[in-house]
Design a protein around this motif. Structure first.
Motif, mmCIF file in Angstrom:
data_model
loop_
_atom_site.group_PDB
_atom_site.id
_atom_site.type_symbol
_atom_site.label_atom_id
_atom_site.label_comp_id
_atom_site.label_asym_id
_atom_site.label_seq_id
_atom_site.Cartn_x
_atom_site.Cartn_y
_atom_site.Cartn_z
ATOM 1 N N LEU A 299 0.844 -1.210 0.000
ATOM 2 C CA LEU A 299 0.000 0.000 0.000
ATOM 3 C C LEU A 299 0.874 1.254 0.000
ATOM 4 O O LEU A 299 1.862 1.330 0.717
ATOM 5 C CB LEU A 299 -0.920 0.005 1.239
ATOM 6 N N ARG A 300 0.454 2.252 -0.806
ATOM 7 C CA ARG A 300 1.173 3.537 -0.810
ATOM 8 C C ARG A 300 0.655 4.391 0.343
ATOM 9 O O ARG A 300 -0.560 4.573 0.472
ATOM 10 C CB ARG A 300 0.894 4.279 -2.126
ATOM 11 N N LYS A 361 -1.103 11.644 -3.909
ATOM 12 C CA LYS A 361 -1.426 10.961 -5.161
ATOM 13 C C LYS A 361 -1.451 9.446 -4.993
ATOM 14 O O LYS A 361 -0.470 8.840 -4.573
ATOM 15 C CB LYS A 361 -0.401 11.356 -6.245
ATOM 16 N N ASP A 362 -2.628 8.850 -5.269
ATOM 17 C CA ASP A 362 -2.826 7.384 -5.225
ATOM 18 C C ASP A 362 -2.526 6.761 -3.870
ATOM 19 O O ASP A 362 -2.278 5.562 -3.776
ATOM 20 C CB ASP A 362 -1.955 6.674 -6.279
ATOM 21 N N ALA A 364 -3.104 5.216 -0.194
ATOM 22 C CA ALA A 364 -4.145 4.462 0.515
ATOM 23 C C ALA A 364 -4.452 5.143 1.849
ATOM 24 O O ALA A 364 -5.384 4.777 2.557
ATOM 25 C CB ALA A 364 -3.653 3.036 0.774
ATOM 26 N N GLU A 385 -9.245 14.312 -3.320
ATOM 27 C CA GLU A 385 -9.436 13.893 -4.720
ATOM 28 C C GLU A 385 -8.274 13.006 -5.189
ATOM 29 O O GLU A 385 -8.456 12.003 -5.864
ATOM 30 C CB GLU A 385 -9.481 15.140 -5.622
ATOM 31 N N LEU A 386 -7.074 13.423 -4.812
ATOM 32 C CA LEU A 386 -5.870 12.756 -5.328
ATOM 33 C C LEU A 386 -5.637 11.376 -4.706
ATOM 34 O O LEU A 386 -5.049 10.497 -5.319
ATOM 35 C CB LEU A 386 -4.635 13.634 -5.060
ATOM 36 N N THR A 387 -6.110 11.242 -3.425
ATOM 37 C CA THR A 387 -5.797 9.955 -2.762
ATOM 38 C C THR A 387 -6.733 8.871 -3.307
ATOM 39 O O THR A 387 -7.834 9.152 -3.778
ATOM 40 C CB THR A 387 -6.051 10.026 -1.242
ATOM 41 N N GLU A 388 -6.284 7.641 -3.203
ATOM 42 C CA GLU A 388 -7.128 6.513 -3.599
ATOM 43 C C GLU A 388 -8.167 6.285 -2.509
ATOM 44 O O GLU A 388 -9.310 5.938 -2.763
ATOM 45 C CB GLU A 388 -6.223 5.284 -3.735
ATOM 46 N N HIS A 389 -7.725 6.530 -1.253
ATOM 47 C CA HIS A 389 -8.593 6.265 -0.098
ATOM 48 C C HIS A 389 -8.392 7.412 0.887
ATOM 49 O O HIS A 389 -7.378 7.451 1.580
ATOM 50 C CB HIS A 389 -8.183 4.902 0.488
#
Ligand code: UDX
Length: 416
Positions: A299-300, A361-362, A364, A385-389
């Motif tokens: 996970l990022r 960005k992306d 988790a 907006e930029l994060t995945e979660h």
């Protein structure tokens, strides 16, 4: 001419003394002689350039310039290993070079934080008066703290030497404590260790607050209102770090052990500090995976803040890096931003970027680890907006809940 030596040299020149800053690092001396200050401390630039210009301050690598000195202040680093053993090689080397340079009535003043007994040992080695005069400078406030100390502590066996050191500070109005060298040396460790104790105490309280449904901010406020407790060092965080508190607590614990004293409350505060790093990782695991046993593998995660505290670029023993190491060990991929830390810095396992949007960005999930005020005014809607979660663990209880939750983040804090 490190953080303590340079600050002391510039401030003593500012107080009206003629000061020569001596260092073995020729590049540093050349830089300083041109008025270039290599450390980020408020006011230090101006103090150095002003005093250089009026000739009250100069820098050199030439030890023979110490021959005319009335007082020599030792401000060399005294690093401490993880087992608490102090590495006095630099200190002893500096003392060695002094032995055949100084004029007979020169007083040697020890500003470095040294194990109890070092001042006496130094006096014996040099066959002259040695005085303990510890510094209580906070990073980010060093020049201010030097010129506005809460106290001046002078540890000496001879009154005349103590008088000479006290005279350094005649222009400063602060309580002067004159004592013996051992009490002066121990007092420095005792003060720093007590600050660490307070922070560990409030960090464990924060965990208890979460279990009991209490709010650490109000519990700490209730404590602060008792002047016997004092208001500072009661904010929970990822743990205390930096180049002093970890070093001084380890040294004090070892000193106590060697003296046959079981300093359990100090050992407890240090254990609580290590536990705090793990507690942050547990909170991140829960926030990002929804379960205390969820896997972070692959996970990022975005880290906001890498320095050991806001207002500095210092990452030495930063709790942010301790947490990052544990997260990386759990398999997370880490990107980090810190306004004080240059992105070219190699801080594996963290990939350092120079823009908070690159952290989001992306991702988790995000983890706030250093209490930089500018994090409060980031564009949280854009970051969500930029994060995945969009989830964030704020280990400094820094952010405005309303702003962050309205932007779409699941917001997790310590002790609330
Ligand atoms: C400290 C002492 O304050 C100073 O007097 C001594 O001379 C050197 O060591 P410094 O290391 O610069 O100064 O940092 P400090 O401001 O004391 O903070 C130490 C750590 O405690 C930081 O990681 C900080 O984030 C943490 N801390 C501090 C908390 O977590 N909560 C608090 O309420 C206060």
């Amino acid at each position: 001419m490190g953080y303590v030596g340079l600050t002391s040299a510039a401030c003593l020149a500012h107080l009206g003394h003629r000061v020569t800053g001596v260092d073995i690092d020729a590049d540093k001396v050349a830089l300083l002689s041109r008025g270039k200050v290599p450390i980020a401390e408020p006011d230090l630039d101006e103090l150095v350039t002003e005093r250089l210009a009026d000739g009250c301050l100069a820098f050199t690598t030439d030890l023979s310039e110490l021959a005319s000195a009335e007082l020599v202040l030792l401000c060399v680093p005294t690093p401490v290993a993880f087992d608490g053993t102090a590495d006095l090689r630099a200190f002893d080397a500096a003392v060695e070079t002094l032995s055949d340079v100084l004029r007979h009535d020169c007083v040697v003043v020890i500003k470095s934080t040294v194990p109890v007994g070092t001042t006496e040992r130094t006096a014996h080695t040099l066959g002259r008066a040695a005085v303990s005069n510890p510094e209580f400078l906070r990073e980010g406030h060093a020049a201010y703290d030097f010129l506005h100390p809460d106290r001046i502590v002078i540890g000496a066996t001879e009154d005349e030497a103590a008088d000479r050191v006290a005279a350094l500070y005649d222009e400063i109005s602060a309580p002067v404590l004159r004592t013996d060298p051992a009490s002066s040396e121990l007092g420095k460790y005792a003060s720093n260790a007590f600050l660490a104790l307070k922070v560990s105490y409030v960090n464990v309280l924060a965990e208890l607050c979460e279990r009991l449904g209490a709010d650490i901010v109000d519990v700490a406020e209730s404590m602060r209102l008792d002047p016997r407790i004092g208001s500072a060092f009661l904010s929970p965080g990822p743990g205390w770090g930096g180049s002093c508190l970890p070093k001084d607590t380890r040294a004090l614990l070892r000193t106590a052990g060697q003296a046959g004293v079981d300093f359990a409350v100090l050992a407890g505060a240090m254990a609580a500090n290590r536990r705090q790093h793990e507690r942050v990782v547990e909170k991140v695991r829960e926030a990002v995976t929804g379960s205390p046993n969820g896997s972070l593998h692959g996970l990022r995660l975005g880290l906001l803040g890498l320095a050991f505290k806001a207002g500095t670029d210092d990452v030495r023993e930063s709790p942010a890096l301790a947490v990052a190491t544990l997260l990386a060990e759990a398999g997370a991929v880490l990107t980090g931003y810190d306004p004080g830390v240059n992105r070219t810095t190699d801080m594996r396992p963290v990939h350092v970027v120079d823009d908070p949007t690159l952290v989001a960005k992306d991702a988790a999930g995000l983890v706030l680890l250093t209490e930089w005020p500018e994090f409060r005014t980031l564009d949280w809607a854009q970051l969500a907006e930029l994060t995945e979660h969009p989830t964030i663990v704020d280990t400094r209880n820094l952010l405005d809940t309303e702003t962050v939750t309205r932007a779409g983040f699941a917001y997790h804090r310590l002790g609330r």
